[in-house]
Design an enzyme around this catalytic site. Structure first.
Site, short mmCIF file in Angstrom:
data_model
loop_
_atom_site.label_atom_id
_atom_site.label_comp_id
_atom_site.label_asym_id
_atom_site.label_seq_id
_atom_site.Cartn_x
_atom_site.Cartn_y
_atom_site.Cartn_z
N ASN A 292 0.79 -1.24 0.00
CA ASN A 292 0.00 0.00 0.00
C ASN A 292 0.82 1.28 0.00
OD1 ASN A 292 0.48 -0.72 2.74
ND2 ASN A 292 -1.04 0.76 3.37
N GLU B 271 4.14 -4.51 12.19
CA GLU B 271 3.23 -3.38 11.96
C GLU B 271 2.05 -3.94 11.19
OE1 GLU B 271 3.61 -0.40 13.10
OE2 GLU B 271 5.74 -0.22 13.56
N CYS C 145 -3.43 1.35 6.62
CA CYS C 145 -3.59 0.64 7.90
C CYS C 145 -4.27 1.53 8.93
CB CYS C 145 -2.22 0.18 8.40
SG CYS C 145 -1.02 1.50 8.57
N GLU D 240 8.14 1.78 15.12
CA GLU D 240 9.11 2.27 14.15
C GLU D 240 9.20 3.78 14.32
OE1 GLU D 240 7.63 0.72 10.31
OE2 GLU D 240 9.20 -0.79 10.46
P1 NAP Z 1 0.13 -9.28 3.56
O1 NAP Z 1 -0.68 -10.12 2.67
O2 NAP Z 1 0.25 -9.67 4.99
O3 NAP Z 1 1.58 -9.18 2.88
C1 NAP Z 1 2.60 -8.38 3.42
C2 NAP Z 1 3.94 -8.91 2.97
O4 NAP Z 1 4.14 -10.20 3.55
C3 NAP Z 1 4.05 -9.12 1.46
O5 NAP Z 1 5.35 -8.83 1.04
C4 NAP Z 1 3.74 -10.61 1.32
O6 NAP Z 1 4.25 -11.18 0.13
C5 NAP Z 1 4.47 -11.14 2.54
N1 NAP Z 1 4.03 -12.47 2.98
C6 NAP Z 1 2.84 -13.08 2.76
N2 NAP Z 1 2.84 -14.31 3.34
C7 NAP Z 1 4.05 -14.48 3.92
C8 NAP Z 1 4.66 -15.55 4.67
N3 NAP Z 1 4.02 -16.68 4.93
N4 NAP Z 1 5.93 -15.37 5.12
C9 NAP Z 1 6.59 -14.23 4.88
N5 NAP Z 1 6.08 -13.19 4.16
C10 NAP Z 1 4.81 -13.31 3.70
O7 NAP Z 1 -0.40 -7.78 3.57
P2 NAP Z 1 -0.76 -6.88 2.31
O8 NAP Z 1 -2.08 -7.33 1.79
O9 NAP Z 1 0.42 -6.79 1.39
O10 NAP Z 1 -0.88 -5.44 3.00
C11 NAP Z 1 -2.05 -4.99 3.60
C12 NAP Z 1 -1.99 -5.13 5.11
O11 NAP Z 1 -0.86 -4.43 5.62
C13 NAP Z 1 -3.20 -4.51 5.79
O12 NAP Z 1 -3.66 -5.38 6.79
C14 NAP Z 1 -2.64 -3.24 6.40
O13 NAP Z 1 -3.36 -2.78 7.52
C15 NAP Z 1 -1.25 -3.66 6.75
N6 NAP Z 1 -0.38 -2.47 6.90
C16 NAP Z 1 0.04 -2.11 8.16
C17 NAP Z 1 0.82 -0.98 8.34
C18 NAP Z 1 1.29 -0.56 9.71
O14 NAP Z 1 2.25 0.21 9.79
N7 NAP Z 1 0.67 -1.01 10.79
C19 NAP Z 1 1.20 -0.22 7.24
C20 NAP Z 1 0.76 -0.60 5.98
C21 NAP Z 1 -0.03 -1.75 5.83
P3 NAP Z 1 3.26 -11.40 -1.13
O15 NAP Z 1 2.81 -10.07 -1.56
O16 NAP Z 1 4.12 -12.09 -2.11
O17 NAP Z 1 2.11 -12.25 -0.62
#
Ligand code: NAP
Length: 492
Positions: free
Chosen positions: A152, A250, A284, A462
């Protein structure tokens, strides 16, 4: 401004090479077309990156902090000099507006500058001794750090991990999300041009379940810094527990915004719109649960709905656009499933709830800004993160009621409060479970202010000066000053 996509190469420990893993298509969801296809990283690429990092890290870690800072300042300048290209790549990769991606690139430059400054101004501690010795607590790099980021806000998330980890003396293996593989590679080019020694940074686009998971489980990785969804974060935490490895998480959010009858209504409406509908809600910290004091509920919600209907939904390269396409058609389908769920749960769609009708937007993954009423805080729509332009609005009676409803959620990332009673705002800020509370503002950031979540929103913080320490271990040192043998050790 138009740029072209680069060659199909990934950055493996300072070398540009073709990935040996599965292809990854970068999609321009706003137009429904493929930007470019990248050969992703495979396990062999990761092993090579780790071997190069192992060779390079000790030299980097033993440099003086101001020497490492010099390179980070140059990376910051490199980002600043390439804002337009970075913004274009990121807008093509994520369909975010250029206005937003320029701001994210500017913030990434600031993050490198900040952590360079923190590195060269941080002190170790000379502690107060309890005997005839000198005692000190010093900080050392952890070694090899895996940084795993979501789609994102990739350049900003990458910078928030790579800058402090490098500044602290580590090597970094960065795995960007598969839906946004391109901008992290731009960061690698800038780091290379800035003179970052080979091996210290790798960018390994590849599947999370394969490359991401393999990084987390690798015995040479000393820490994982993760930003992404809560389900993934929980899986990573389990893997980290097996290795007894530190992990910072995060994660997601379902943040409450609270509006009292004494608020400045225009300020509140502007802040609420920005808080939930900017980034098309893919944030997020999106203020996705709105609580409005019952005495003003009908009038306030009516104004909010009118203002929402006036938002400009459009192409990310159009300067007038406020709400752009979602990142991927699959993600739009996930958002649509939640709106269907809200209807099933008895919710009323006050505006949006559909794809746009404009002919020009039909090939993109657009979704109209949506407000849902008539649900209570226990509905799944009100409890789960939707990560799209969808706001649920609920009434509350008084301070106690809204604190109870606000805290009745598994997440604890952020909260917004709109009221002119500053004492009340501070009381609620203290009572609400959230890593960040915004009072009469929303979604503002400063790199010098720590950021993170509680509960299902994560572990650790962070940013801020302590952000550097998250990538270091402490070592205590005792130096004898007496020159005397220990009195316990007597012998004839
Ligand atoms: P995600 O599906 O959890 O993926 C995040 C990262 O983790 C991607 O690079 C993904 O790779 C990788 N990943 C997936 N499965 C994994 C595994 N088993 N082992 C290691 N890495 C793995 O999240 P997203 O859909 O990309 O992002 C949206 C989420 O991020 C939302 O829930 C949002 O709230 C959260 N977010 C939080 C913050 C914060 O600072 N709190 C900031 C921004 C976003 P792939 O893409 O290849 O699956």
């Amino acid at each position: 401004m138009e740029y072209t996509f680069r060659d199909d190469l990934i950055f493996v420990g300072g070398h540009w090479q073709k990935g040996r893993g599965a292809p990854i298509a970068s999609l321009f969801a706003a137009e429904g077309c493929v930007n470019t296809t990248l050969s992703g990283a495979a396990a062999e690429d990761m092993e090579l990156a780790i071997a190069r990092a192992r060779d390079a890290q000790p030299g980097w870690g033993s440099l003086k902090p101001h020497e490492r800072a010099t390179v980070l300042y140059r990376i910051s300048e490199g980002i600043a000099a390439n804002i337009d290209r970075i913004a274009w790549v990121q807008s093509r990769d994520t369909s975010k507006t250029l206005t937003e991606t320029r701001a994210l690139a500017t913030s990434a430059a600031g993050t490198f500058r900040y952590f360079a400054a923190v590195a060269e101004t941080s002190d170790d501690l000379l502690t107060v001794p309890r005997g005839d010795y000198t005692t000190a607590s010093i900080h050392e790099p952890l070694g090899l750090v895996a940084a795993i980021t979501p789609w994102n806000s990739p350049i900003a998330s990458d910078a928030q991990k790579v800058a402090p980890a490098l500044a602290a003396g580590n090597a970094v293996l960065l795995k960007p999300a598969s839906w946004s593989p391109l901008v992290s590679l731009e960061l690698a080019r800038i780091a290379e041009e800035a003179g970052l020694p080979q091996g210290l940074l790798s960018v390994l686009p590849g599947s999370g379940r394969e490359v991401g998971n393999a990084l987390v489980e690798h015995r040479d990785i000393a820490k994982v810094s993760f930003t992404g969804g809560t389900a993934t974060g929980r899986r990573l935490a389990h893997a980290a527990a097996e290795k007894l490895m530190p992990v910072s998480l995060e994660l997601g959010g379902k943040s409450p915004t609270i509006v009292f009858e004494d608020c400045d209504v225009d300020l509140a409406i502007a802040g609420i719109l920005f808080g939930i509908f900017s980034s098309s809600g893919q944030s997020c910290i999106a203020g996705s649960r709105l609580f409005v004091q019952r005495s003003m509920y009908d009038a306030f919600v009516a104004r909010l709905v009118d203002a929402t209907r006036a938002l400009v939904v459009g192409h990310p390269f159009d300067a007038e656009t406020q709400v752009s396409s979602l990142v991927h058609p699959e993600h739009r389908e996930a958002v649509e499933r939640y709106v269907a769920l809200a209807r099933d749960e008895g919710g009323t769609i006050l505006c949006g709830g559909t794809r746009p009708e404009a002919a020009a937007l039909q090939s993109g993954a657009y979704y109209m800004p949506t407000i849902i009423a008539g649900l209570d805080n226990t509905a799944r729509t009100c409890r789960e993160e939707i990560f799209g332009p969808v706001l649920v609005v609920m009434p509350f009676e008084d301070e106690a009621d809204v604190i109870a409803q606000g805290n009745d959620n598994d997440y604890g990332l952020a909260c917004g409060i709109w009221s002119t009673d500053h004492r009340r705002c501070r009381r609620i800020a203290a009572a609400i479970r959230a890593g960040t509370v915004w009072i009469n503002t929303y979604k503002q950031f400063s790199i010098s202010t720590p950021f993170g979540g509680d509960g299902e929103s994560g572990i650790g913080r962070e940013k801020g000066r302590a952000g550097l320490r998250a990538y270091q271990r402490q070592k205590s040192i005792y130096v004898d000053m007496s020159g005397q043998p220990h009195p316990w050790a007597r012998w004839p």
